[in-house]
Design a protein around this motif. Sequence first.
Motif, PDB file in Angstrom:
ATOM      1  N   LEU A  45      77.268  85.689  -9.662  1.00 62.13           N
ATOM      2  CA  LEU A  45      77.440  86.615  -8.668  1.00 62.13           C
ATOM      3  C   LEU A  45      76.982  85.968  -7.257  1.00 62.13           C
ATOM      4  N   TYR A  48      79.581  83.453  -6.272  1.00 63.30           N
ATOM      5  CA  TYR A  48      80.833  84.096  -5.669  1.00 63.30           C
ATOM      6  C   TYR A  48      80.421  84.567  -4.192  1.00 63.30           C
ATOM      7  N   SER A  49      79.233  85.109  -4.007  1.00 64.72           N
ATOM      8  CA  SER A  49      78.966  85.826  -2.747  1.00 64.72           C
ATOM      9  C   SER A  49      78.922  84.711  -1.707  1.00 64.72           C
ATOM     10  N   SER A  87      88.561  81.181  -6.167  1.00 63.76           N
ATOM     11  CA  SER A  87      87.291  81.444  -6.670  1.00 63.76           C
ATOM     12  C   SER A  87      87.375  82.978  -7.264  1.00 63.76           C
ATOM     13  N   THR A  88      88.064  84.047  -6.417  1.00 65.66           N
ATOM     14  CA  THR A  88      88.561  85.090  -7.059  1.00 65.66           C
ATOM     15  C   THR A  88      89.416  85.516  -8.031  1.00 65.66           C
ATOM     16  N   PRO A  92      85.379  87.083 -10.784  1.00 65.73           N
ATOM     17  CA  PRO A  92      85.245  88.222 -11.375  1.00 65.73           C
ATOM     18  C   PRO A  92      85.314  88.381 -12.961  1.00 65.73           C
ATOM     19  N   LYS A  93      86.671  87.710 -13.337  1.00 67.50           N
ATOM     20  CA  LYS A  93      86.776  87.997 -14.878  1.00 67.50           C
ATOM     21  C   LYS A  93      85.624  87.582 -15.537  1.00 67.50           C
ATOM     22  N   MET A  95      82.448  87.315 -14.992  1.00 64.02           N
ATOM     23  CA  MET A  95      81.471  88.304 -14.710  1.00 64.02           C
ATOM     24  C   MET A  95      81.750  89.445 -15.518  1.00 64.02           C
ATOM     25  N   ALA A  96      82.647  90.124 -15.599  1.00 65.20           N
ATOM     26  CA  ALA A  96      83.073  91.087 -16.344  1.00 65.20           C
ATOM     27  C   ALA A  96      83.125  90.853 -18.004  1.00 65.20           C
TER      28      ALA A  96
END
Length: 331
Positions: A45, A48-49, A87-88, A92-93, A95-96
């Motif tokens: 997170l 990614y941020s 990166s997107t 996110p996947k 992290m999910a």
Amino acid sequence: MSVSSLCEKMAMETEVSNQTVVDSFILEGLMYTAEHPSLFFLLFLLLYSITMTGNLLILLTVGSDPRLRSPMYHFLGHLSFLDACLSTVTVPKVMAGLLTLHGKMISFGGCAVQLYCFHFLASTECFLYTVMAYDRYLAICQPLHYPVVMNRRMCAGLAGVTWAIGAVHSAIHTSLTFCLLYCGPRHIAYFFCDIPPVLKLACADTTVNELVMLVNIGTVAAGCLILIIISYIFIVAAVLRIRTTEGQQRAFSTCTSHLTVVLLYYVPPVCIYLQPRSSGAGAGAPAVFYTIVTPMLNPFIYTLRNKEVKRALRRLLSRGSRESPAGSPPL
């Protein structure tokens, strides 16, 4: 032989009787992350941020500052957009998958979309690095012709061609990968849908696919890298002919940032795609570097080594603070 005819041939050669077609996959993720999922979730997170904030700041800075209208910054804007999207597509996947078991699942169609988007963005970025090297070659080796050759129309055309070729390149690999039958294992030993780990689950001979992958991706990557190296051979020769030390340092400073990100981008994929059968959870480390770490580092590399971008960024931030609401409490 066209992609469609090759897919038809593969389908005819595959026995479909008494086999259940897979409608979803399970991403196993990265090694060691399952032991401390909350810690790694926070880490990804944070990465990614930082990636999104850095690249969006570069996009806003390049787009809003009239002093950054040269072709180099035009291509830098495209690079920042590609890094944010790349990166997107993956993070996110990941992290999910660290939060819930359901987050590890991905539908067959979702896997195909992720693979297409990843290779579309990654190959476009590969071509863009080559265009950026050509831009630096013209600027340093042919400075008098540079404003004429690298005009707005040429910049837009080169950027458009990189996106178009990337789309076609990715469509070929996605079509070849997902025209195969997937009927057995569902666990992808990787943290996103990529060609080598997905092919390992196919209920068919993947020799042709692996050959096409090696030839196609190898040719594209090697061709782009060779063109970049040739450009920088001419650039170094031209810089060494500059008589003043200040002039040499200024010329080198505009090129070292590009060379740094090229090295960060090219080395990890070579470890993956030249050995397609060695993919697995342990092979995810190189991919993490160029899908997560490099997109985060690029804004810092270009900002810290570029005085014009740093000045423009300070102007953007100071303008934003002046335009804050009147009712805001003083800092």
